[in-house]
Design a protein around this motif. Structure first.
Motif, PDB file in Angstrom:
ATOM      1  N   LEU A  47       0.827  -1.209   0.000  1.00 23.96           N
ATOM      2  CA  LEU A  47       0.000   0.000   0.000  1.00 23.96           C
ATOM      3  C   LEU A  47       0.862   1.260   0.000  1.00 23.96           C
ATOM      4  O   LEU A  47       0.564   2.233  -0.716  1.00 23.96           O
ATOM      5  N   LEU A  48       1.931   1.252   0.785  1.00 22.13           N
ATOM      6  CA  LEU A  48       2.817   2.410   0.834  1.00 22.13           C
ATOM      7  C   LEU A  48       3.540   2.626  -0.487  1.00 22.13           C
ATOM      8  O   LEU A  48       3.694   3.768  -0.950  1.00 22.13           O
ATOM      9  N   ILE A  49       3.980   1.540  -1.119  1.00 18.20           N
ATOM     10  CA  ILE A  49       4.633   1.657  -2.426  1.00 18.20           C
ATOM     11  C   ILE A  49       3.643   2.197  -3.460  1.00 18.20           C
ATOM     12  O   ILE A  49       3.972   3.084  -4.257  1.00 18.20           O
ATOM     13  N   GLY A  50       2.404   1.682  -3.432  1.00 19.09           N
ATOM     14  CA  GLY A  50       1.385   2.173  -4.356  1.00 19.09           C
ATOM     15  C   GLY A  50       1.058   3.641  -4.134  1.00 19.09           C
ATOM     16  O   GLY A  50       0.852   4.389  -5.095  1.00 19.09           O
ATOM     17  N   SER A  51       1.009   4.079  -2.870  1.00 25.60           N
ATOM     18  CA  SER A  51       0.706   5.488  -2.587  1.00 25.60           C
ATOM     19  C   SER A  51       1.814   6.410  -3.084  1.00 25.60           C
ATOM     20  O   SER A  51       1.540   7.503  -3.593  1.00 25.60           O
ATOM     21  N   GLN A  52       3.066   5.975  -2.985  1.00 25.25           N
ATOM     22  CA  GLN A  52       4.166   6.809  -3.477  1.00 25.25           C
ATOM     23  C   GLN A  52       4.186   6.868  -4.999  1.00 25.25           C
ATOM     24  O   GLN A  52       4.482   7.916  -5.581  1.00 25.25           O
ATOM     25  N   ILE A  53       3.858   5.750  -5.641  1.00 27.52           N
ATOM     26  CA  ILE A  53       3.753   5.768  -7.105  1.00 27.52           C
ATOM     27  C   ILE A  53       2.619   6.687  -7.529  1.00 27.52           C
ATOM     28  O   ILE A  53       2.754   7.483  -8.481  1.00 27.52           O
ATOM     29  N   ASP A  54       1.492   6.598  -6.828  1.00 23.96           N
ATOM     30  CA  ASP A  54       0.349   7.470  -7.132  1.00 23.96           C
ATOM     31  C   ASP A  54       0.704   8.935  -6.922  1.00 23.96           C
ATOM     32  O   ASP A  54       0.292   9.800  -7.696  1.00 23.96           O
ATOM     33  N   PHE A  55       1.495   9.217  -5.891  1.00 26.57           N
ATOM     34  CA  PHE A  55       1.917  10.594  -5.624  1.00 26.57           C
ATOM     35  C   PHE A  55       2.776  11.132  -6.761  1.00 26.57           C
ATOM     36  O   PHE A  55       2.583  12.265  -7.233  1.00 26.57           O
ATOM     37  N   CYS A  56       3.727  10.324  -7.219  1.00 23.60           N
ATOM     38  CA  CYS A  56       4.624  10.768  -8.289  1.00 23.60           C
ATOM     39  C   CYS A  56       3.878  10.931  -9.612  1.00 23.60           C
ATOM     40  O   CYS A  56       4.098  11.902 -10.352  1.00 23.60           O
ATOM     41  N   VAL A  57       2.989   9.993  -9.929  1.00 21.03           N
ATOM     42  CA  VAL A  57       2.227  10.085 -11.171  1.00 21.03           C
ATOM     43  C   VAL A  57       1.267  11.270 -11.136  1.00 21.03           C
ATOM     44  O   VAL A  57       1.071  11.966 -12.142  1.00 21.03           O
ATOM     45  N   GLY A  58       0.687  11.529  -9.963  1.00 16.82           N
ATOM     46  CA  GLY A  58      -0.269  12.633  -9.849  1.00 16.82           C
ATOM     47  C   GLY A  58       0.329  14.001 -10.078  1.00 16.82           C
ATOM     48  O   GLY A  58      -0.395  14.944 -10.427  1.00 16.82           O
ATOM     49  N   THR A  59       1.637  14.145  -9.914  1.00 20.31           N
ATOM     50  CA  THR A  59       2.254  15.451 -10.141  1.00 20.31           C
ATOM     51  C   THR A  59       2.275  15.839 -11.618  1.00 20.31           C
ATOM     52  O   THR A  59       2.447  17.027 -11.937  1.00 20.31           O
ATOM     53  N   PHE A  60       2.101  14.885 -12.530  1.00 18.74           N
ATOM     54  CA  PHE A  60       2.132  15.191 -13.958  1.00 18.74           C
ATOM     55  C   PHE A  60       0.766  15.601 -14.499  1.00 18.74           C
ATOM     56  O   PHE A  60       0.661  16.029 -15.644  1.00 18.74           O
ATOM     57  N   PHE A  61      -0.276  15.457 -13.692  1.00 22.07           N
ATOM     58  CA  PHE A  61      -1.608  15.850 -14.137  1.00 22.07           C
ATOM     59  C   PHE A  61      -1.881  17.288 -13.696  1.00 22.07           C
ATOM     60  O   PHE A  61      -1.494  17.711 -12.607  1.00 22.07           O
TER      61      PHE A  61
END
Length: 250
Positions: free
Chosen positions: A201-215
């Motif tokens: 879950l923590l790994i997924g949240s960090q990936i989501d955080f990084c991807v969300g910065t491009f939107f």
């Protein structure tokens, strides 16, 4: 002659007793279940869970807001140097002899003596207890903020006033602490299973955080400071903006 005749049975009886004792010892070892997690589950995964905790998600943004990107990275570098030196010291202690049950307390008490080991072990226990409270409060506040943001017409569990929000934190925190205690009582095997799920879950949240910065952000998010990748915002965040704090207090 009688004594000589009795020697062989005596030797045979002694041999039988030793053989029987060895068999019983082997049975006890087989019956006693020893759980060894290894360096991945026992060390690496637990360290990642400690690093990717409430301090990373709720406090690091405040650090960057106060110290700026340059001094914030310098602050984290100093902290990493301290942890690296501590890790090297612990590695030297671990390789200096056999480490038995007890973890950090065992290493400290055997290296510095029972007096220092007992004092540091007491502080270590107190620090872990305070850390549990900090993690639970951070989880409760994040959960309430998420429910307020995503659930329409959510007015809290007991109300919307600040005192009611504090009571909501207490209610959720009590439930969380009870579940954590039950998990610890069940055994370390189940704790490890839950930790694996939390790690993903923590790994997924960090990936989501990084991807969300491009939107691109909408107007409401831009008003709160979420501008995405922006050179003007990055330049403004380079310098510190201490408000009642200093580099060392941060």
């Amino acid at each position: 002659m009688d004594h000589e005749k009795g020697d062989p049975p005596t030797k045979k009886l002694t041999f039988d007793i030793i053989e029987e004792g060895e068999e019983n010892g082997e049975e006890e070892v087989k019956k006693g279940k020893v759980i060894k997690f290894g360096w991945v589950e026992g060390v690496f995964m637990r360290c990642l869970l400690n690093i990717w905790g409430v301090m990373l998600f709720l406090r690091l943004t405040w650090v960057i807001g106060q110290a700026g990107m340059v001094e914030g990275l310098l602050l984290m570098t100093v902290a990493n140097v301290v942890t690296t030196v501590t890790t090297l010291s612990m590695s030297a202690v671990c390789t200096n002899g056999q480490i038995k049950g007890g973890g950090v307390y065992y290493m400290i008490s055997r290296s510095l003596g029972p007096e220092f080991g007992g004092a540091i072990g007491l502080m270590f226990t107190l620090a872990n207890s305070i850390a549990v409270a900090m993690y639970i409060i951070g989880f409760c506040e994040s959960l309430l903020d998420m429910l307020t943001f995503y659930v329409e017409d959510f007015q809290g569990i007991t109300g919307i006033s600040p005192s009611d929000k504090m009571n909501d934190v207490r209610i959720i925190g009590l439930i969380t602490l009870t579940l954590t205690l039950a998990l610890a009582i069940v055994g370390m095997e189940w704790v490890t299973r839950v930790q694996k799920a939390l790690l993903f879950l923590l790994i997924g949240s960090q990936i989501d955080f990084c991807v969300g910065t491009f939107f691109s952000s909408n107007i409401a998010e831009k008003a709160k400071g979420f501008t995405g990748w922006n050179m003007e915002t990055a330049t403004a965040n380079m310098k510190p903006n201490y408000q009642g704090e200093t580099f060392w207090t941060v």
